[in-house]
Design an enzyme around this catalytic site. Structure first.
Site, PDB file in Angstrom:
ATOM      1  N   CYS A   1      -6.726  22.546   2.898  1.00 45.00           N
ATOM      2  CA  CYS A   1      -6.736  23.937   2.426  1.00 45.00           C
ATOM      3  C   CYS A   1      -6.632  24.924   3.579  1.00 45.00           C
ATOM      4  CB  CYS A   1      -8.044  24.264   1.724  1.00 45.00           C
ATOM      5  SG  CYS A   1      -8.387  23.222   0.341  1.00 45.00           S
TER       6      CYS A   1
ATOM      7  N   ARG B   1      -1.325  26.921  -9.787  1.00 39.10           N
ATOM      8  CA  ARG B   1      -2.708  26.770  -9.333  1.00 39.10           C
ATOM      9  C   ARG B   1      -3.219  28.056  -8.675  1.00 39.10           C
ATOM     10  NH1 ARG B   1      -6.051  24.653  -5.225  1.00 39.10           N
ATOM     11  NH2 ARG B   1      -7.598  23.341  -6.209  1.00 39.10           N
TER      12      ARG B   1
END
Ligand code: XMP
Length: 504
Positions: free
Chosen positions: A319, A418
């Site tokens: 991430c 997402r």
């Protein structure tokens, strides 16, 4: 005025567990890792529990049908990735639900036009020496032949030789019809001295293989997670864009639990998605929501009807959300805060909504920490991506085997839904990276070690169950110097080869 949290947010590596009294019964063999997956009312049993507190991430590089099967076998749940066409995702769910122990769906397949070079490359990639030749190159296509290492001699054959010239053609293959029992399949294997027996449908399509080498290992796993019809339990991701089409397809395919896959779940989009599912299915469809990182976000999703709530923003290994957007929170602090709100919510409403710590689990003991801090279970991406059962390629880099692992927010995954905030239907910047992780072999071996560590630590804390761990755990913050003290230090390590002194 902006709100300031009074404490800095912290990660798992900043904490340790301080041992508590262990009774004589407190041994790893007596530990139960059973945990609720979906909400339940005080005094009632949850409709879905797991035997181990681990689920696999809703990611292309992690959760396909092989992960679904392998993880259910170990007592956990895989969430089949959502960033693919609906029918393809539903098909993966169906494959897990239709799987029968001992019957393996072929994942090493060839087409007639493929060559010896393709065979060798496939063998290198999957490690399998039995390959099916089918009309469409899939594990469920019409079976045209088989290739095993007995069918070719690399030193005597041109790499461009087509498969059709050296495969064993379908008419010469011993096979068995769909519906054959495992016992009958094994009898055929022994009678004909086979290594693999293809199971073939009436119209000639390959259904699965039964392998001789697997026979002894299919004695059943005591922790395996089965539904009421003795099929493996599997989950699937959904998004807040195409749920009106995706949810019915996944429900019809047999998914046991869904989760809204989003980087940030405190939103109107999740509310609408949950409301639509409740209006259409009532409580029969189980669906988690997230991700959130504070009590306010948790309460919102619990009030919207989520069956569980996922916690974590920006802590995942791949991430870069915190870097690119400046949002998120240290994962340990997020779990502690949300767990406190979950307990308050339970007190007030009598409804217990489990929470899932998603992302940022690096060391095995981080799982134990997350459970001690209040998580009911953990979602892991990097961890599961390293095993044979993740859907990605195994590649040799600098003499070591690696698996590919990429974020759902990377350009490679193209999963803009997402990160969707209701605006343009495309990714305008990346929130994840594309990477390699060290290959770690078979999932069952890796999980056995990880869970042995979790059980052992729980015993050190005097806990035989996850709720007991939460009650008894004593957590301490560590200083940067004490972290150094915690590793091997002031000695010259003997084994410096890859993996020699690595801990995970
Ligand atoms: P680990 O640390 O287990 O984390 O690899 C997996 C979790 O990371 C999230 N995820 C992402 N987060 N950008 C993000 O900010 C991404 O590209 C990305 N892909 C996955 C997700 O919650 C997953 O379960």
């Amino acid at each position: 005025m902006a709100y300031f949290f009074s404490e800095p947010s912290r990660t798992f590596s900043e904490y340790l567990l301080v041992p508590g009294y262990s009774s004589a019964e407190c041994i790893p063999a007596n530990v139960s890792l059973k945990t609720p997956v979906v909400k339940y009312r005080r005094g009632e049993e949850p409709a879905l529990t797991m035997n181990v507190p681990m689920v696999s991430a809703v990611m292309q590089a992690v959760s396909g049908e092989q992960m679904g099967i392998a993880l259910a076998k170990e007592g956990g749940i895989a969430f089949i990735y959502v960033s693919q066409p609906i029918e393809q995702q539903a098909e993966m769910v169906r494959k897990v639900k239709n799987y029968k122990a001992g019957f393996v769906i072929s994942d090493s397949n060839l087409r007639l036009g493929d060559t010896l070079a393709d065979v060798l490359a496939l063998k290198e990639r999957t490690g399998h020496s039995t390959m099916a030749v089918t009309d469409d190159g899939t594990g469920t296509g019409r079976l045209l032949g088989l290739v095993t290492s007995r069918d070719y001699r690399v030193s005597r054959m041109d790499p461009s030789t087509p498969v059709s010239q050296f495969m064993t053609p379908a008419e010469k293959i011993v096979s068995a019809p769909e519906g054959t029992s495992l016992k009958a399949a094994n009898d055929i294997i022994w009678d004909h001295k086979l290594n693999a027996l293809p199971i073939v449908s009436d119209d000639g399509h390959l259904v699965s293989f039964v392998f001789r080498k697997d026979y002894d290992s299919h004695k059943g796993n005591p922790l395996e997670l089965l539904d009421s019809q003795k099929r493996y339990v599997v989950g699937a991701g959904i998004n807040s864009r195409d749920y009106e089409d995706r949810v019915p397809a996944l429900v019809e395919a047999g998914a046991d639990v869904l989760v809204i896959d989003s980087s940030e779940g405190y939103s109107e989009w999740q509310k609408r998605t949950l409301a639509w599912i409740r209006s259409r299915y009532g409580d029969t469809v189980k669906v988690g929501a997230g991700n959130v990182v504070d009590g306010e976000g948790f309460r919102f999703l619990a009030d919207c009807g989520a069956d569980f709530v996922k916690v974590g923003i920006g802590g995942g290994s791949i991430c870069i959300t915190r870097e690119t957007k400046g949002i998120g929170r240290g994962q340990a602090t997020a779990v502690i805060d949300v767990a406190a709100e979950r307990d308050k919510y339970f007190e007030e409403t009598g409804v217990y909504v489990p929470i899932c710590a998603d992302g940022g689990i690096v060391q095995d003991y981080h799982i134990t920490l997350a459970l001690a801090m209040g998580a009911d279970f953990c979602m892991l991406g990097r961890y599961f991506s390293r095993f044979d059962e993740s859907p990605t390629s195994k590649v040799l880099i600098g003499g070591s085997y690696m698996k590919e692992y990429w974020g759902e927010g990377s350009a490679r995954a193209r999963n803009w839904q997402r990160y969707d905030l209701g605006g343009a239907a495309k990714l305008s910047f990346e929130e994840g990276v594309d990477s390699y992780v060290p290959y770690a072999g078979k999932l069952s071996d890796g999980m056995a070690t990880t869970l042995a560590k979790v059980r052992s630590t729980m015993c050190n804390c005097g806990a035989l169950t996850i709720p007991e761990l939460r009650e008894k755990a004593k957590l301490t913050l560590v200083s940067s110097v004490s972290i150094v003290e915690g590793g091997a230090h002031d000695v010259l390590l003997k084994d410096t080869t890859a993996g020699g002194n690595q801990r995970s």
